[in-house]
Design an enzyme around this catalytic site. Structure first.
Site, mmCIF file in Angstrom:
data_model
loop_
_atom_site.group_PDB
_atom_site.id
_atom_site.type_symbol
_atom_site.label_atom_id
_atom_site.label_comp_id
_atom_site.label_asym_id
_atom_site.label_seq_id
_atom_site.Cartn_x
_atom_site.Cartn_y
_atom_site.Cartn_z
ATOM 1 N N ASP A 19 0.847 -1.189 0.000
ATOM 2 C CA ASP A 19 0.000 0.000 0.000
ATOM 3 C C ASP A 19 0.889 1.248 0.000
ATOM 4 O OD1 ASP A 19 -3.227 0.539 0.948
ATOM 5 O OD2 ASP A 19 -1.814 2.210 1.085
ATOM 6 N N HIS A 51 -10.204 -5.391 -3.279
ATOM 7 C CA HIS A 51 -8.879 -5.582 -2.682
ATOM 8 C C HIS A 51 -9.030 -5.943 -1.220
ATOM 9 C CE1 HIS A 51 -9.951 -1.281 -2.446
ATOM 10 N NE2 HIS A 51 -9.304 -1.246 -1.293
HETATM 11 P P1 AMP Z 1 -9.724 1.478 0.263
HETATM 12 O O1 AMP Z 1 -9.807 2.777 0.999
HETATM 13 O O2 AMP Z 1 -10.117 0.288 1.082
HETATM 14 O O3 AMP Z 1 -10.456 1.535 -1.075
HETATM 15 O O4 AMP Z 1 -8.188 1.239 -0.021
HETATM 16 C C1 AMP Z 1 -7.514 1.765 -1.097
HETATM 17 C C2 AMP Z 1 -6.057 1.682 -0.745
HETATM 18 O O5 AMP Z 1 -5.303 1.839 -1.918
HETATM 19 C C3 AMP Z 1 -5.594 2.762 0.239
HETATM 20 O O6 AMP Z 1 -5.062 2.150 1.407
HETATM 21 C C4 AMP Z 1 -4.531 3.524 -0.560
HETATM 22 O O7 AMP Z 1 -3.437 3.945 0.237
HETATM 23 C C5 AMP Z 1 -4.112 2.495 -1.577
HETATM 24 N N1 AMP Z 1 -3.555 3.037 -2.821
HETATM 25 C C6 AMP Z 1 -4.056 4.033 -3.586
HETATM 26 N N2 AMP Z 1 -3.287 4.240 -4.667
HETATM 27 C C7 AMP Z 1 -2.266 3.331 -4.581
HETATM 28 C C8 AMP Z 1 -1.128 3.037 -5.398
HETATM 29 N N3 AMP Z 1 -0.875 3.700 -6.538
HETATM 30 N N4 AMP Z 1 -0.288 2.058 -4.992
HETATM 31 C C9 AMP Z 1 -0.522 1.383 -3.841
HETATM 32 N N5 AMP Z 1 -1.584 1.594 -3.041
HETATM 33 C C10 AMP Z 1 -2.442 2.563 -3.394
#
Ligand code: AMP
Ligand code: ZN
Length: 112
Positions: A29, A98
């Site tokens: 993440d 995810h």
């Molecule tokens: P959610 O809030 O459950 O939809 O989680 C989305 C997650 O994706 C968050 O924890 C973000 O930090 C993570 N995220 C967003 N963009 C990226 C990226 N480019 N690479 C890795 N993680 C990401």
């Protein structure tokens, strides 16, 4: 499709890979909420837990076979949490299914 995680699977957006096979991809993440914070996703686009059905649930079962392998590789021997946010009230921000793996410290029991 204009989906961030589909672009990560396609290699169009960089990520730190921790696991990959034919149907599953896992990466770190970008904004870790714990010392170890990994996202495990199906390569095929499923919008959220709400999009899981009899046709696509095999990949979800496979994700849950892969998670212990990742946890062991990350040495999360003291435990870890698996979370999936579904929809607005849960704060889902990326609409590609995810599962968060969180570990490396004692986690709070806060629900929101
Ligand atoms: P959610 O809030 O459950 O939809 O989680 C989305 C997650 O994706 C968050 O924890 C973000 O930090 C993570 N995220 C967003 N963009 C990226 C990226 N480019 N690479 C890795 N993680 C990401
Ligand atoms: Zn997607």
């Amino acid at each position: 499709m204009n989906c961030l995680f589909c672009k990560i699977v396609a290699g169009e957006i960089p990520s730190t890979k921790v696991y990959e096979d034919e149907t599953v991809y896992a990466f770190r993440d970008i904004n870790p909420q714990a010392p170890t914070h990994i996202l495990v996703i199906p390569k095929a686009h499923i919008p959220s837990v709400d999009g899981i059905n009899a046709e696509n649930s095999a990949v979800v079962a496979h994700i849950f076979e892969v998670i212990p392998t990742i946890a062991a590789a990350e040495k999360l021997t003291n435990g870890y949490r698996v979370v999936s946010n579904c929809g607005q009230d849960a704060g889902q921000t990326v609409h590609h299914l995810h599962f968060h793996i969180l570990g490396g410290q004692e986690l709070s029991l806060q629900m929101a």
